[in-house]
Design an enzyme around this catalytic site. Structure first.
Site, PDB file in Angstrom:
ATOM      1  NE  ARG A  37      30.485  46.201   1.314  1.00 13.20           N
ATOM      2  CZ  ARG A  37      29.714  45.485   2.123  1.00 13.20           C
ATOM      3  NH1 ARG A  37      29.742  45.688   3.421  1.00 13.20           N
ATOM      4  NH2 ARG A  37      28.903  44.572   1.625  1.00 13.20           N
ATOM      5  CE  LYS A 199      20.566  28.878   8.408  1.00 10.62           C
ATOM      6  NZ  LYS A 199      19.830  29.738   9.330  1.00 10.62           N
ATOM      7  N   GLY A 352      29.093  37.761  -0.075  1.00 12.27           N
ATOM      8  CA  GLY A 352      30.287  38.136   0.662  1.00 12.27           C
ATOM      9  C   GLY A 352      31.301  37.011   0.768  1.00 12.27           C
ATOM     10  N   GLY A 375      23.335  40.885  -0.305  1.00  5.36           N
ATOM     11  CA  GLY A 375      21.872  40.872  -0.233  1.00  5.36           C
ATOM     12  C   GLY A 375      21.233  41.582  -1.412  1.00  5.36           C
TER      13      GLY A 375
HETATM   14  P1  ADP Z   1      27.728  34.070   0.354  1.00  2.64           P
HETATM   15  O1  ADP Z   1      28.168  34.991   1.452  1.00  2.64           O
HETATM   16  O2  ADP Z   1      28.745  33.963  -0.741  1.00  2.64           O
HETATM   17  O3  ADP Z   1      26.357  34.401  -0.147  1.00  2.64           O
HETATM   18  P2  ADP Z   1      26.720  32.123   2.198  1.00  2.64           P
HETATM   19  O4  ADP Z   1      26.775  33.137   3.284  1.00  2.64           O
HETATM   20  O5  ADP Z   1      25.401  31.714   1.692  1.00  2.64           O
HETATM   21  O6  ADP Z   1      27.634  32.593   0.970  1.00  2.64           O
HETATM   22  O7  ADP Z   1      27.443  30.791   2.672  1.00  2.64           O
HETATM   23  C1  ADP Z   1      28.781  30.768   3.094  1.00  2.64           C
HETATM   24  C2  ADP Z   1      28.999  29.812   4.227  1.00  2.64           C
HETATM   25  O8  ADP Z   1      28.508  28.526   3.909  1.00  2.64           O
HETATM   26  C3  ADP Z   1      30.460  29.652   4.525  1.00  2.64           C
HETATM   27  O9  ADP Z   1      30.718  30.136   5.836  1.00  2.64           O
HETATM   28  C4  ADP Z   1      30.703  28.143   4.439  1.00  2.64           C
HETATM   29  O10 ADP Z   1      31.536  27.665   5.462  1.00  2.64           O
HETATM   30  C5  ADP Z   1      29.304  27.581   4.587  1.00  2.64           C
HETATM   31  N1  ADP Z   1      29.181  26.253   3.980  1.00  2.64           N
HETATM   32  C6  ADP Z   1      29.382  25.928   2.687  1.00  2.64           C
HETATM   33  N2  ADP Z   1      29.234  24.610   2.496  1.00  2.64           N
HETATM   34  C7  ADP Z   1      28.938  24.069   3.712  1.00  2.64           C
HETATM   35  C8  ADP Z   1      28.667  22.740   4.185  1.00  2.64           C
HETATM   36  N3  ADP Z   1      28.680  21.698   3.353  1.00  2.64           N
HETATM   37  N4  ADP Z   1      28.387  22.580   5.498  1.00  2.64           N
HETATM   38  C9  ADP Z   1      28.373  23.637   6.332  1.00  2.64           C
HETATM   39  N5  ADP Z   1      28.610  24.912   5.955  1.00  2.64           N
HETATM   40  C10 ADP Z   1      28.896  25.112   4.666  1.00  2.64           C
HETATM   41 MG    MG Z   2      27.646  35.023   3.597  1.00  2.00          MG
END
Ligand code: ADP
Ligand code: MG
Length: 397
Positions: A37, A199, A352, A375
């Site tokens: 960043r 989620k 992230g 976000g």
């Molecule tokens: P980003 O930061 O790219 O937006 P998220 O924060 O929504 O992504 O999600 C990332 C997290 O989701 C990671 O820590 C990963 O371990 C978890 N994750 C992905 N697939 C699964 C799964 N099948 N079961 C549990 N956790 C998962």
């Molecule tokens: Mg995340």
């Protein structure tokens, strides 16, 4: 408006109040960990210096909630910024003080000042008007390069832009808005979204907003399991959001075959039991195990669609990529994005954890754009107005 729209007399010899997002992770010893960043803000800082401005930098850092908290001081960031710039960076231990104002007036053209964490001040997150006026005394014009904070209406992102004119976008902000904006406004087709992560709840709005715009939406991550539950499949111990199952069912019927779900799953008794991981069809997830990654057939199918894409937006890993072998699906997607990019596609990574996965795969420079704002990029893709962007001056004519 951007810095490029400002005439020389509006920049040279003046104080640029620059809002950045220096919310970086620290190492155990208090030094800066990942400095992405900070590096992302360097082009704007250099441009302002080259044009003869004194650069006065504001940033938030962590969540000190309106109080002075030593562990959230920007001091280590000032040190790292100084190393990266190869120029002296003056750190001022206050932000809304006479001392800070005096320091900005003493700064000559090309000099760089970093003020202490804006979130040490109680008015910051409340977008307090008098704090915004106080901030406005720190510069002669305002530049916002904090895309990652643009979805929050805070005194240093929104309020100050109403008080200090001109108020323009920095280079990073401009780049983020161009990539995300063009993808939504006139994407080269096929336009494919890849959504994953833990989620579904945080991403329902982005799914709904993108569904009518994209040609395909590829699903992975734990959110796939909420869809599986909606289809009546056994999901075992997988992460399923029970209160989102109805919503997932609605999305399934609305989306038809636009929505591409995994056909197989990599399952294990626990996420630390990678050694006993195995691949099963999606309708054969054992009741006492959980899905931690999309299966190899799904990864290949997703990758195949991605390689043919004209525009890709990716948010959220396909599995628990932090723990091999559950990184396979995420790596396949990352490699497919790189391949599509080399064929001329525009590929954008937001979020992230997705960005971290791309970096770990060493593919950061092989995609078109890695967004610095998780976000903020989600809210932008949901079609919401970002207060930090709305507060900037509109281009005339
Ligand atoms: P980003 O930061 O790219 O937006 P998220 O924060 O929504 O992504 O999600 C990332 C997290 O989701 C990671 O820590 C990963 O371990 C978890 N994750 C992905 N697939 C699964 C799964 N099948 N079961 C549990 N956790 C998962
Ligand atoms: Mg995340």
């Amino acid at each position: 408006m951007t810095i490029a729209d400002l005439p020389d007399e509006a920049v040279r010899g003046r104080r640029a109040l620059l809002r950045v997002d220096f919310n970086v992770p620290l190492n155990e010893d208090g030094s800066v960990g990942d400095d992405t960043r900070i590096r992302a803000a360097l082009p704007t800082i250099q441009l302002l210096r080259d044009r003869g401005a004194a650069v006065v930098i504001l940033s938030h850092f962590g969540r000190p909630k309106g109080k002075q908290v030593a562990e959230y001081s920007l001091q280590p960031v000032a040190r790292r910024l100084q190393e990266l710039l190869g120029e002296k960076v003056t750190f001022v231990e206050s932000t809304d003080s006479d001392e800070a104002i005096k320091a900005t007036h003493k700064a000559g053209p090309g000099s760089v000042i970093l003020l202490e964490n804006t979130r040490f001040l109680p008015g910051e997150e409340e977008n307090d008007e008098s704090l915004a006026r106080q901030f406005a005394l720190l510069g002669d014009f305002y530049v916002n390069d904090a895309f990652g904070a643009a979805h929050r209406a805070h005194a240093s992102t929104a309020g100050v832009a109403a008080e200090l004119k001109p108020a323009v976008a920095g280079l990073l902000m401009q780049r983020e808005l161009e990539y995300l904006g063009n993808a939504l406004a006139n994407p080269r087709r096929p336009f494919v979204a890849v959504l994953g992560g833990a989620k579904i709840s945080g991403k329902i709005d982005v799914i709904s907003a993108l569904l009518p715009r994209v040609d395909r939406m590829l699903i992975g991550g734990a959110m796939a399991c909420t869809f599986f539950r909606a289809m009546g499949l056994e999901t075992g111990k997988s992460l399923v959001e029970g209160d989102r199952v109805d919503m997932a069912r609605e999305l399934l019927s609305e989306a038809g075959d636009k929505l591409v779900l995994p056909v197989d799953a990599r399952v294990a008794p626990g996420m630390d039991a990678g050694n006993s991981a195995r691949v099963v069809a999606r309708d054969a997830i054992p009741a006492d195990e959980a899905m931690f990654d999309i299966g190899p057939e799904s990864a290949r199918a997703h990758a195949g669609i991605l390689r043919e894409a004209g525009t890709v937006i990716w948010n959220g890993p396909m599995g628990v990529f932090e723990k091999p072998p559950f990184d396979f699906g995420t790596l396949e997607v990352a490699r497919a994005l790189a391949a599509a990019t080399s064929q001329g596609a525009t590929t954008i990574v937001g979020g992230g954890d997705s960005a971290a996965a791309v970096a770990e795969a060493g593919l950061e420079d092989e995609v078109s754009h890695v967004s610095t704002g998780g976000g903020a990029s989600l809210e932008f893709l949901e079609g919401r107005t970002l207060p930090g962007v709305a507060a900037l001056d509109a281009r005339k004519g």
